[in-house]
Design a protein around this motif. Structure first.
Motif, mmCIF file in Angstrom:
data_model
loop_
_atom_site.group_PDB
_atom_site.id
_atom_site.type_symbol
_atom_site.label_atom_id
_atom_site.label_comp_id
_atom_site.label_asym_id
_atom_site.label_seq_id
_atom_site.Cartn_x
_atom_site.Cartn_y
_atom_site.Cartn_z
ATOM 1 N N GLY A 31 -24.679 -22.761 -6.014
ATOM 2 C CA GLY A 31 -25.705 -21.949 -5.386
ATOM 3 C C GLY A 31 -25.216 -20.555 -5.065
ATOM 4 N N ALA A 32 -24.323 -20.053 -5.876
ATOM 5 C CA ALA A 32 -23.686 -18.767 -5.612
ATOM 6 C C ALA A 32 -24.121 -17.722 -6.638
ATOM 7 C CB ALA A 32 -22.169 -18.920 -5.644
ATOM 8 N N GLU A 33 -23.988 -16.476 -6.253
ATOM 9 C CA GLU A 33 -24.206 -15.387 -7.199
ATOM 10 C C GLU A 33 -23.006 -15.325 -8.138
ATOM 11 O OE1 GLU A 33 -24.866 -10.521 -7.270
ATOM 12 O OE2 GLU A 33 -24.761 -11.595 -5.357
ATOM 13 N N VAL A 34 -23.269 -15.037 -9.419
ATOM 14 C CA VAL A 34 -22.193 -14.982 -10.411
ATOM 15 C C VAL A 34 -22.106 -13.579 -10.990
ATOM 16 C CG1 VAL A 34 -21.305 -15.911 -12.580
ATOM 17 C CG2 VAL A 34 -22.464 -17.428 -10.969
ATOM 18 N N VAL A 35 -20.888 -13.078 -11.073
ATOM 19 C CA VAL A 35 -20.562 -11.818 -11.752
ATOM 20 C C VAL A 35 -19.840 -12.182 -13.037
ATOM 21 C CG1 VAL A 35 -19.264 -9.658 -11.598
ATOM 22 C CG2 VAL A 35 -20.300 -10.651 -9.533
ATOM 23 N N THR A 36 -20.202 -11.567 -14.160
ATOM 24 C CA THR A 36 -19.497 -11.870 -15.410
ATOM 25 C C THR A 36 -18.500 -10.770 -15.753
ATOM 26 O OG1 THR A 36 -21.206 -10.848 -16.797
ATOM 27 C CG2 THR A 36 -21.432 -13.207 -16.320
ATOM 28 N N PHE A 37 -17.393 -11.189 -16.294
ATOM 29 C CA PHE A 37 -16.349 -10.263 -16.752
ATOM 30 C C PHE A 37 -15.954 -10.648 -18.169
ATOM 31 C CE2 PHE A 37 -11.557 -10.144 -17.067
ATOM 32 C CZ PHE A 37 -11.518 -8.878 -17.643
ATOM 33 N N THR A 38 -16.116 -9.721 -19.094
ATOM 34 C CA THR A 38 -15.730 -9.922 -20.499
ATOM 35 C C THR A 38 -14.664 -8.896 -20.837
ATOM 36 O OG1 THR A 38 -17.985 -10.621 -21.004
ATOM 37 C CG2 THR A 38 -16.561 -10.069 -22.865
ATOM 38 N N ALA A 39 -13.515 -9.364 -21.302
ATOM 39 C CA ALA A 39 -12.396 -8.483 -21.623
ATOM 40 C C ALA A 39 -12.363 -8.190 -23.109
ATOM 41 C CB ALA A 39 -11.080 -9.126 -21.191
ATOM 42 N N ALA A 54 -25.741 -12.321 -20.659
ATOM 43 C CA ALA A 54 -25.592 -12.299 -19.203
ATOM 44 C C ALA A 54 -26.848 -11.745 -18.541
ATOM 45 C CB ALA A 54 -24.366 -11.476 -18.822
ATOM 46 N N GLU A 55 -27.408 -10.700 -19.122
ATOM 47 C CA GLU A 55 -28.644 -10.128 -18.583
ATOM 48 C C GLU A 55 -29.782 -11.143 -18.654
ATOM 49 O OE1 GLU A 55 -29.097 -6.677 -20.978
ATOM 50 O OE2 GLU A 55 -27.873 -5.386 -19.671
ATOM 51 N N ALA A 56 -29.861 -11.863 -19.785
ATOM 52 C CA ALA A 56 -30.914 -12.868 -19.949
ATOM 53 C C ALA A 56 -30.776 -13.990 -18.934
ATOM 54 C CB ALA A 56 -30.882 -13.424 -21.364
ATOM 55 N N ALA A 57 -29.541 -14.229 -18.487
ATOM 56 C CA ALA A 57 -29.297 -15.285 -17.491
ATOM 57 C C ALA A 57 -29.529 -14.781 -16.075
ATOM 58 C CB ALA A 57 -27.881 -15.814 -17.637
ATOM 59 N N GLY A 58 -29.945 -13.526 -15.938
ATOM 60 C CA GLY A 58 -30.245 -12.981 -14.625
ATOM 61 C C GLY A 58 -29.057 -12.424 -13.872
ATOM 62 N N GLU A 61 -24.493 -8.071 -11.971
ATOM 63 C CA GLU A 61 -23.235 -7.331 -12.102
ATOM 64 C C GLU A 61 -22.490 -7.849 -13.323
ATOM 65 O OE1 GLU A 61 -21.518 -6.137 -7.936
ATOM 66 O OE2 GLU A 61 -22.339 -8.170 -7.796
ATOM 67 N N ILE A 62 -22.388 -7.002 -14.330
ATOM 68 C CA ILE A 62 -21.792 -7.385 -15.618
ATOM 69 C C ILE A 62 -20.666 -6.408 -15.932
ATOM 70 C CG2 ILE A 62 -22.197 -7.684 -18.095
ATOM 71 C CD1 ILE A 62 -25.182 -8.189 -17.354
ATOM 72 N N TYR A 63 -19.473 -6.925 -16.099
ATOM 73 C CA TYR A 63 -18.308 -6.107 -16.434
ATOM 74 C C TYR A 63 -17.876 -6.422 -17.861
ATOM 75 C CZ TYR A 63 -17.553 -4.806 -11.522
ATOM 76 O OH TYR A 63 -17.681 -4.293 -10.254
ATOM 77 N N ILE A 64 -17.847 -5.383 -18.700
ATOM 78 C CA ILE A 64 -17.273 -5.502 -20.047
ATOM 79 C C ILE A 64 -16.251 -4.384 -20.166
ATOM 80 C CG2 ILE A 64 -17.687 -5.435 -22.532
ATOM 81 C CD1 ILE A 64 -20.440 -6.563 -22.045
ATOM 82 N N ASP A 65 -14.975 -4.741 -20.116
ATOM 83 C CA ASP A 65 -13.903 -3.760 -20.003
ATOM 84 C C ASP A 65 -13.053 -3.692 -21.264
ATOM 85 O OD1 ASP A 65 -14.826 -3.480 -17.449
ATOM 86 O OD2 ASP A 65 -13.174 -4.567 -16.495
ATOM 87 N N ILE A 108 -11.945 -7.315 -9.918
ATOM 88 C CA ILE A 108 -13.410 -7.320 -9.865
ATOM 89 C C ILE A 108 -13.899 -8.092 -8.644
ATOM 90 C CG2 ILE A 108 -15.492 -8.109 -11.059
ATOM 91 C CD1 ILE A 108 -14.007 -7.545 -13.701
ATOM 92 N N ALA A 109 -13.204 -9.165 -8.291
ATOM 93 C CA ALA A 109 -13.565 -9.897 -7.078
ATOM 94 C C ALA A 109 -13.479 -8.983 -5.868
ATOM 95 C CB ALA A 109 -12.652 -11.114 -6.914
ATOM 96 N N HIS A 110 -12.436 -8.167 -5.814
ATOM 97 C CA HIS A 110 -12.298 -7.230 -4.701
ATOM 98 C C HIS A 110 -13.399 -6.165 -4.739
ATOM 99 C CE1 HIS A 110 -7.709 -8.220 -4.402
ATOM 100 N NE2 HIS A 110 -8.477 -9.204 -3.982
ATOM 101 N N GLU A 111 -13.712 -5.681 -5.943
ATOM 102 C CA GLU A 111 -14.727 -4.634 -6.073
ATOM 103 C C GLU A 111 -16.121 -5.120 -5.695
ATOM 104 O OE1 GLU A 111 -14.462 -3.241 -10.086
ATOM 105 O OE2 GLU A 111 -12.342 -2.708 -9.909
ATOM 106 N N THR A 112 -16.408 -6.376 -5.968
ATOM 107 C CA THR A 112 -17.757 -6.912 -5.773
ATOM 108 C C THR A 112 -17.901 -7.756 -4.510
ATOM 109 O OG1 THR A 112 -17.262 -8.874 -7.122
ATOM 110 C CG2 THR A 112 -18.165 -6.937 -8.262
#
Length: 409
Positions: A31-39, A54-58, A61-65, A108-112
């Motif tokens: 039941g948590a908010e999810v942030v995605t990170f793709t390296a 990720a956008e389609a899944a709602g 915050e999407i990180y592609i670095d 990213i955990a710290h940033e978000t």
């Protein structure tokens, strides 16, 4: 599964079937908010679809670095300075990528403001250890969630059924049993599982995605020159290149000649043996070139000590201890040894083989005056007699004792 509430999770997300299912499962289970990170580590895949999924899944915050330069400069190159090879053959391509991913997950955990991170590594492999040791070293307060150790989706059939139930697209090549799994980055490709699980069966022809079959390579050898400064490669054939660009260029050259293929049965940290097919064309060239320049520029004592330390260093990387104090201590010693490791190495590539054929350095310790077979003015060969006598003294004393005691062996 722990009942401690989790508010926000950063997921290491590839956009593939497994992590797409994990994304949905995390939202439902926690039941948590999810942030995605793709390296982007140079795996050669289009990363746009990962964002779209990720956008389609709602996901908000999407990180592609793009981490290619950092990956090669701060992770691969230090490993090359150490000449790191695990169990005599493996050039650690998957192992060396994991600490960087773990580091960025924590950042990213710290940033978000996330209080947890998650990964898609299974409970049988090394990657779960590498990710989680990295997170523990960088922020032990973060919770790490490993769905493969928690859920009951323990087969591809169940995974696909879950995906279909929740409207997650299942690529046609994921239906049925996958022939093998692939991990790729700018350093290598790794293929494991399924059709590769019988170590008696040859698999190069079916599996290799990056390199040409050596027997199909050019019928003429190719020569390549790699330039070094303080232990790091800086140029190819006289052209200065950034770390990632240099490795990309060596990959292209090496792949054309079938360089860097390896069929290995290795000892996983978790206790079992596994069979993998690896392709490391640029890394194989780079390792050979680095050894070549060290031959000229490292003192014998320093070189031999490095060779003694290397298996320990490689094992630390393989087992996930990149951020450990002992790896950092070893790195400091290794980097100190590289102060004069500068110059150029010429290599000959031909049908899967890499051969050092020349090397030069302004900091060379090679002295023609001392090694020449011709008459010289710097080395008195009579000095060797006393040197040999002193080194033989303990051997003579032991031989005398054996004779005195009547021992035959």
């Amino acid at each position: 599964m722990s009942t401690k509430p989790v508010k926000k999770i950063v997921l290491a997300y590839s956009g593939g079937l497994d992590t797409s299912v994990i994304l949905k499962w995390l939202k439902d289970a926690y039941g948590a908010e999810v942030v995605t990170f793709t390296a982007d580590l140079g795996q050669g895949e289009e990363l746009g679809p990962a964002r779209a999924k990720a956008e389609a899944a709602g996901i908000r915050e999407i990180y592609i670095d793009d981490l290619r330069e950092e990956f090669v400069r701060d992770y691969c190159f230090p490993m090359v300075r150490a000449n790191a090879v695990y169990e005599g053959q493996y050039l650690l391509g998957t192992s060396i990528a994991r600490p960087l991913i773990a580091k960025r997950l924590v950042e990213i955990a710290h940033e978000t403001g996330a209080d947890a991170v998650a990964h898609g590594a299974t409970g049988k492999g090394n990657d779960q250890v590498r990710f989680e040791l990295g997170v523990a070293a960088l922020d032990p307060a973060l919770r790490v969630i490993a769905p493969w150790r928690e859920w009951d989706l323990n087969s591809r059939t169940k995974l696909i059924a879950y995906a279909e139930k929740h409207g997650i697209a299942v690529p046609s090549d994921k239906r049925g049993e996958a022939p093998f799994s692939v991990d790729a980055n700018l350093w290598h490709t790794s293929s494991e599982g399924k059709m590769l699980e019988d170590p008696a069966e040859e698999a190069f022809n079916e599996v290799c995605l990056l390199t040409r079959h050596p027997e199909d390579g050019p019928d003429q050898p190719e020569y390549v020159t790699v330039g070094f400064e303080r232990g790091d490669a800086v140029s190819v054939n006289g052209q200065a290149l950034s770390p990632a660009a240099l490795l990309t260029r060596l990959n292209e050259i090496g792949a054309n000649h079938g360089i860097g293929r390896l069929d290995l049965v290795e000892n996983r940290f978790v206790g079992m043996k596994s069979r993998g097919i690896y392709e490391t064309p640029g890394g194989t060239i780079l390792m050979a070139a680095h050894r070549g320049i060290e031959q000229l520029t490292l003192d014998r004592g320093a070189m031999h000590l490095k060779d003694e330390l290397m298996p320990k260093y490689a094992k630390l990387i393989y087992e996930g201890f990149w951020f450990s104090p002992e790896r950092e201590m070893l790195q400091a010693a290794i980097d100190h040894s590289q102060r004069h490791v500068s110059g150029e190495v010429r290599l000959k590539l031909y049908k899967g083989n890499v051969m050092v054929v020349g090397r030069s350095s302004p900091a060379s310790l090679y002295s023609l005056a001392h090694v020449t077979f011709e008459e010289d003015q710097v080395y008195d060969q009579k000095d060797a007699e006393g040197f040999i006598k002193l080194n033989a003294l303990r051997l003579r004393l032991m031989a005398d004792r054996k004779k005195r005691l009547g021992e035959n062996d």
